[in-house]
Design a protein around this motif. Structure first.
Motif, mmCIF file in Angstrom:
data_model
loop_
_atom_site.group_PDB
_atom_site.id
_atom_site.type_symbol
_atom_site.label_atom_id
_atom_site.label_comp_id
_atom_site.label_asym_id
_atom_site.label_seq_id
_atom_site.Cartn_x
_atom_site.Cartn_y
_atom_site.Cartn_z
ATOM 1 N N ILE A 64 -9.792 0.013 -7.180
ATOM 2 C CA ILE A 64 -10.934 0.589 -7.346
ATOM 3 C C ILE A 64 -11.683 0.496 -8.667
ATOM 4 C CG2 ILE A 64 -11.989 2.948 -7.123
ATOM 5 C CD1 ILE A 64 -10.031 3.734 -5.073
ATOM 6 N N GLY A 65 -12.847 -0.023 -8.669
ATOM 7 C CA GLY A 65 -13.490 -0.208 -10.083
ATOM 8 C C GLY A 65 -14.910 -0.325 -9.863
ATOM 9 N N PRO A 66 -15.590 -0.872 -10.720
ATOM 10 C CA PRO A 66 -16.803 -1.027 -10.968
ATOM 11 C C PRO A 66 -17.660 -1.745 -9.843
ATOM 12 C CG PRO A 66 -15.883 -1.829 -12.960
ATOM 13 C CD PRO A 66 -14.742 -1.449 -12.059
ATOM 14 N N ALA B 249 -0.481 3.099 -4.465
ATOM 15 C CA ALA B 249 -1.041 2.728 -6.025
ATOM 16 C C ALA B 249 -1.982 1.504 -6.373
ATOM 17 C CB ALA B 249 0.227 2.880 -6.903
ATOM 18 N N THR B 250 -1.434 0.311 -5.691
ATOM 19 C CA THR B 250 -2.125 -0.826 -5.692
ATOM 20 C C THR B 250 -3.522 -0.877 -5.103
ATOM 21 O OG1 THR B 250 -1.126 -1.768 -3.660
ATOM 22 C CG2 THR B 250 0.192 -2.389 -5.612
ATOM 23 N N GLY B 251 -3.492 -0.160 -4.000
ATOM 24 C CA GLY B 251 -4.910 0.131 -3.471
ATOM 25 C C GLY B 251 -5.959 0.965 -4.341
ATOM 26 N N PHE C 144 -14.106 8.928 -4.467
ATOM 27 C CA PHE C 144 -13.810 7.879 -3.462
ATOM 28 C C PHE C 144 -12.156 7.523 -3.893
ATOM 29 C CE2 PHE C 144 -13.077 3.536 -2.744
ATOM 30 C CZ PHE C 144 -13.888 3.000 -1.555
ATOM 31 N N VAL C 145 -11.714 8.004 -4.906
ATOM 32 C CA VAL C 145 -10.187 7.592 -4.841
ATOM 33 C C VAL C 145 -9.571 8.661 -3.861
ATOM 34 C CG1 VAL C 145 -8.220 7.945 -6.407
ATOM 35 C CG2 VAL C 145 -10.454 7.158 -7.213
ATOM 36 N N LEU C 146 -9.867 9.850 -3.916
ATOM 37 C CA LEU C 146 -9.519 10.873 -3.122
ATOM 38 C C LEU C 146 -9.735 10.344 -1.570
ATOM 39 C CD1 LEU C 146 -7.953 13.507 -2.592
ATOM 40 C CD2 LEU C 146 -10.031 14.364 -2.348
ATOM 41 N N GLY C 147 -10.913 10.226 -1.082
ATOM 42 C CA GLY C 147 -11.051 9.808 0.204
ATOM 43 C C GLY C 147 -10.588 8.663 0.736
ATOM 44 N N ARG C 148 -10.600 7.483 -0.256
ATOM 45 C CA ARG C 148 -9.980 6.139 0.329
ATOM 46 C C ARG C 148 -8.528 6.198 0.474
ATOM 47 N NH1 ARG C 148 -12.539 1.545 1.317
ATOM 48 N NH2 ARG C 148 -14.445 2.776 1.947
ATOM 49 N N GLY D 164 -9.284 -2.899 -1.840
ATOM 50 C CA GLY D 164 -8.122 -2.042 -2.106
ATOM 51 C C GLY D 164 -7.076 -2.057 -0.875
ATOM 52 N N ALA D 165 -7.614 -2.153 0.214
ATOM 53 C CA ALA D 165 -6.877 -2.027 1.461
ATOM 54 C C ALA D 165 -6.085 -3.433 1.656
ATOM 55 C CB ALA D 165 -7.843 -1.864 2.742
ATOM 56 N N HIS D 166 -6.676 -4.571 1.302
ATOM 57 C CA HIS D 166 -5.850 -5.721 1.301
ATOM 58 C C HIS D 166 -4.705 -5.582 0.337
ATOM 59 C CE1 HIS D 166 -5.622 -10.136 1.550
ATOM 60 N NE2 HIS D 166 -5.322 -10.114 0.176
ATOM 61 N N ASN D 167 -4.842 -5.166 -0.984
ATOM 62 C CA ASN D 167 -3.823 -4.736 -1.763
ATOM 63 C C ASN D 167 -2.771 -4.118 -1.008
ATOM 64 O OD1 ASN D 167 -4.808 -6.329 -4.029
ATOM 65 N ND2 ASN D 167 -4.905 -4.371 -5.097
#
Ligand code: ACO
Ligand code: LMR
Length: 270
Positions: A100-102, A94-96, A230-234, A75-78
């Motif tokens: 986020i996924g499985p 948004a790209t980050g 995770f979405v919120l925190g990251r 995500g951070a790379h994106n």
């Protein structure tokens, strides 16, 4: 009598019609006056309840430990690549989030779902591992890490487990997941209960303890409510990486071609 016009929307979490808006009935000024935390606000707006302090402190800890894990993760790379393409904060963030996924950060719901199912069905840890391999045919969500292992433990996982052991009334699913981890790490040292897995099983323990039924928890998992942490925190870290790129005024990124195996063949007849 009064005939009420049918409404297009229903809202059960907040109300902005009075002098000030309320979060699940609690005016924002009261949220501030009473010193409610971000975790308390999450409790009100996501779950429509006031968490007990031990639960609220755990949620706060989850947000803090997942806030960032460096620039190299998917995500951070994106975010960094998108920021360097000249895009704005919202697009880069948004790209980050979309990464986020499985496999990355979004295994919390899956971990909660499968560990909970196995525990409820009284599967022995090794039976669960075999079941996931042979029946579900997927990697166990919440198990495994690219760089963390039994030899290089994940400090975040240690912190979460330690907090839960000291403050949760019970940690049944965590104990079960740690038995599963014994089976998986005996096969490969990086098949640890990872940060997603630890959060997933502990959220099940938390919601069970505060009185949620199995069905209510299953519905929350189905809705993606656990990955939401995770979405919120990251997002905190993603925004940091975006601002870092802007501060450093980094140019457009183009991946070096010598790091790509080009294997293009012209189809016959073209
Ligand atoms: N359950 C069972 N076996 C696994 C698992 C798992 N969760 N993960 C890896 N393995 C096995 C693979 O089957 C493979 O076995 P083989 O060598 O016999 O073929 C071996 O371990 C290596 O698999 P890779 O996918 O190459 O392992 P890698 O280290 O690249 O994968 C990853 C790391 C992607 C996290 C993986 O373990 C996984 O998919 N785990 C489940 C998803 C998950 O929990 N993701 C969240 C990680 S934490 C975070 O993102 C914040
Ligand atoms: C993360 O929190 O992003 C990680 O655990 C994933 C990683 O590969 O470090």
């Amino acid at each position: 009598g009064k005939v009420r016009k049918p409404t297009n929307f229903i809202c059960t979490i907040s109300d902005d019609r009075g002098e000030e808006a309320t979060y699940c009935g609690v005016p924002i000024s009261e949220v501030i006056e009473k010193g409610l935390t971000i975790a308390d606000v999450i409790g009100l707006l996501w779950f429509k309840r006031k968490f007990p302090t031990w639960a609220s402190n755990f949620i706060d800890m989850v947000i803090r430990v997942v806030a960032d894990h460096g620039p190299a993760v998917a995500g951070a790379h994106n975010v960094k690549v998108t920021a360097r393409a000249g895009k704005d904060l919202m697009s880069s963030l948004a790209t980050g989030i979309l990464a986020i996924g499985p496999r990355f950060g979004g295994a919390i719901d899956g971990a909660a779902k499968y560990f909970k199912m196995a525990y409820e069905k009284n599967m022995l840890p090794h039976e669960f591992v075999e079941y996931m391999k042979n029946v579900e045919k997927i990697p166990i969500p919440g198990i495994g890490h690219r760089v963390k292992s039994t030899k290089n433990p994940d400090k975040r996982v240690e912190l979460l487990k330690d907090y839960a052991r000291r403050n949760f009334p019970k940690v049944e699913l965590l104990d079960y997941a740690l038995e599963v981890e014994k089976v998986t790490t005996s096969k490969k040292e990086n098949l640890i209960l990872n940060v997603d897995g630890t959060i997933g099983v502990l959220l099940v323990d938390l919601f069970k303890t505060i009185g949620y039924s199995n069905e209510e928890i299953d519905n929350m998992i189905e809705a993606g409510a656990f990955n939401a942490f995770f979405v919120l925190g990251r997002s905190i870290g993603f925004i940091g990486h975006y601002l870092d790129e802007k501060r450093l005024d980094m140019p457009l990124y183009r991946h070096p071609t010598d790091d790509i195996l080009y294997d293009v063949k012209r189809p016959e007849g073209v």
